[in-house]
Motif scaffolding. Structure first.
Motif, PDB file in Angstrom:
ATOM      1  N   PRO A  43       9.086  94.171  66.409  1.00 44.18           N
ATOM      2  CA  PRO A  43      10.224  93.257  66.234  1.00 44.18           C
ATOM      3  C   PRO A  43       9.900  91.892  66.841  1.00 44.18           C
ATOM      4  O   PRO A  43       9.015  91.781  67.705  1.00 44.18           O
ATOM      5  CB  PRO A  43      11.342  93.955  67.004  1.00 44.18           C
ATOM      6  CG  PRO A  43      10.626  94.735  68.056  1.00 44.18           C
ATOM      7  CD  PRO A  43       9.355  95.209  67.413  1.00 44.18           C
ATOM      8  N   ASN A  44      10.604  90.894  66.432  1.00 45.94           N
ATOM      9  CA  ASN A  44      10.337  89.532  66.914  1.00 45.94           C
ATOM     10  C   ASN A  44      10.514  89.395  68.416  1.00 45.94           C
ATOM     11  O   ASN A  44       9.764  88.680  69.085  1.00 45.94           O
ATOM     12  CB  ASN A  44      11.259  88.538  66.192  1.00 45.94           C
ATOM     13  CG  ASN A  44      10.902  88.389  64.732  1.00 45.94           C
ATOM     14  OD1 ASN A  44       9.743  88.558  64.350  1.00 45.94           O
ATOM     15  ND2 ASN A  44      11.890  88.070  63.903  1.00 45.94           N
ATOM     16  N   TRP A  45      11.504  90.093  68.983  1.00 47.97           N
ATOM     17  CA  TRP A  45      11.757  89.948  70.414  1.00 47.97           C
ATOM     18  C   TRP A  45      10.610  90.532  71.250  1.00 47.97           C
ATOM     19  O   TRP A  45      10.283  89.990  72.313  1.00 47.97           O
ATOM     20  CB  TRP A  45      13.084  90.590  70.792  1.00 47.97           C
ATOM     21  CG  TRP A  45      13.126  92.091  70.732  1.00 47.97           C
ATOM     22  CD1 TRP A  45      13.460  92.860  69.658  1.00 47.97           C
ATOM     23  CD2 TRP A  45      12.829  93.001  71.803  1.00 47.97           C
ATOM     24  NE1 TRP A  45      13.387  94.197  69.974  1.00 47.97           N
ATOM     25  CE2 TRP A  45      13.015  94.318  71.287  1.00 47.97           C
ATOM     26  CE3 TRP A  45      12.461  92.852  73.129  1.00 47.97           C
ATOM     27  CZ2 TRP A  45      12.816  95.457  72.056  1.00 47.97           C
ATOM     28  CZ3 TRP A  45      12.259  93.983  73.906  1.00 47.97           C
ATOM     29  CH2 TRP A  45      12.435  95.260  73.368  1.00 47.97           C
ATOM     30  N   LEU A  46       9.987  91.605  70.735  1.00 52.17           N
ATOM     31  CA  LEU A  46       8.842  92.173  71.449  1.00 52.17           C
ATOM     32  C   LEU A  46       7.614  91.276  71.316  1.00 52.17           C
ATOM     33  O   LEU A  46       6.815  91.154  72.246  1.00 52.17           O
ATOM     34  CB  LEU A  46       8.518  93.569  70.923  1.00 52.17           C
ATOM     35  CG  LEU A  46       9.142  94.751  71.664  1.00 52.17           C
ATOM     36  CD1 LEU A  46       8.640  96.065  71.093  1.00 52.17           C
ATOM     37  CD2 LEU A  46       8.860  94.678  73.155  1.00 52.17           C
ATOM     38  N   ASP A  47       7.476  90.647  70.160  1.00 54.52           N
ATOM     39  CA  ASP A  47       6.379  89.691  69.974  1.00 54.52           C
ATOM     40  C   ASP A  47       6.463  88.587  71.027  1.00 54.52           C
ATOM     41  O   ASP A  47       5.477  88.241  71.671  1.00 54.52           O
ATOM     42  CB  ASP A  47       6.438  89.069  68.576  1.00 54.52           C
ATOM     43  CG  ASP A  47       6.000  90.036  67.486  1.00 54.52           C
ATOM     44  OD1 ASP A  47       5.595  91.167  67.822  1.00 54.52           O
ATOM     45  OD2 ASP A  47       6.045  89.654  66.311  1.00 54.52           O
ATOM     46  N   SER A  48       7.663  88.054  71.192  1.00 48.61           N
ATOM     47  CA  SER A  48       7.868  86.976  72.163  1.00 48.61           C
ATOM     48  C   SER A  48       7.672  87.483  73.595  1.00 48.61           C
ATOM     49  O   SER A  48       7.060  86.808  74.422  1.00 48.61           O
ATOM     50  CB  SER A  48       9.281  86.399  72.019  1.00 48.61           C
ATOM     51  OG  SER A  48       9.467  85.845  70.737  1.00 48.61           O
TER      52      SER A  48
END
Length: 225
Positions: A43-48
């Protein structure tokens, strides 16, 4: 050293258990299969999150920790952190030059495997994958902190953070699992050697301390006579 390891056995038993489980997992799957199993959820939040969290394994964090300890007049603790960082860094760089293993991105390109989830803003490297320097640095610092502060309650936090940093290297497609496992072992080993040198062998006493120790030794001999 042995007494300290027994007292802090929770940290070392947990670390060893996680690494043994990871090693078994590593032998059960190929490089590509194992890598994909660890990278199914992006997910995008884990990428960040991992994009920034992985920087906690940078050597600058160990240097900063040593400086803070030194400013607090914790010279032996600062010395232990510094030595662990130096030893692990030298060991990892030597291993990288000897094995010269490809990073995931370059490995997949060579094997014609299509993997496209690379986190934006993370610089990808081609070579020197084995072992993981960030993981070694993280485990070296975590192990030293557990050893020198003798606090069981920080063991879980230190181990969790080290494992998190190790996993971040796989998540960000910078390393394979075996790189992280060996990096962790190198970090723990270098931390133990550093602690043994500073606290058990006392190889890094200051000149004043050594001089005072010699005077006390001479005085005790004179009294004995």
């Amino acid at each position: 050293m042995i007494k300290r390891l027994i007292k802090l056995r929770f940290y070392f038993i947990m670390a060893l258990s996680v690494l043994v489980a990871a090693l078994i997992f590593n032998f059960c799957f190929s490089k590509t299969e194992g890598f994909l199993l660890f990278n199914q959820y992006h997910p995008n939040w884990l990428d960040s999150f991992f994009k920034y969290a992985t920087n906690l394994g940078d050597g600058l964090i160990s240097i900063l920790a040593a400086i803070i300890l030194l400013s607090l007049r914790k010279k032996k603790k600062a010395m232990t952190v510094t030595l662990a960082y130096i030893y692990s860094g030298l060991l990892i760089q030597l291993a990288k030059r000897i094995f010269h293993m490809p990073r995931p991105k370059f490995f997949f390109e060579q094997t014609l495997f299509q993997y496209s989830h690379f986190v934006e803003g993370v610089r990808m490297h081609d070579q020197n994958s084995f072992p993981s320097g960030h993981t070694a640095s993280a485990f070296a610092l975590a192990t030293v902190l557990v050893l020198v502060f003798k606090k069981k309650k920080i063991s879980f936090f230190c181990l969790f953070m080290a494992i998190l940093i190790g996993y971040s290297r796989i998540y960000l497609a910078q390393h394979f699992l075996i790189d992280v496992i060996v990096g962790a072992l190198a970090g723990i080993g270098c931390a133990l050697i550093s602690y043994h040198q500073v606290y058990d062998l006392k190889l890094f006493r200051s000149a004043k301390v050594n001089e005072r120790y010699k005077k006390l030794k001479i005085a005790s001999r004179a009294n004995a006579i």
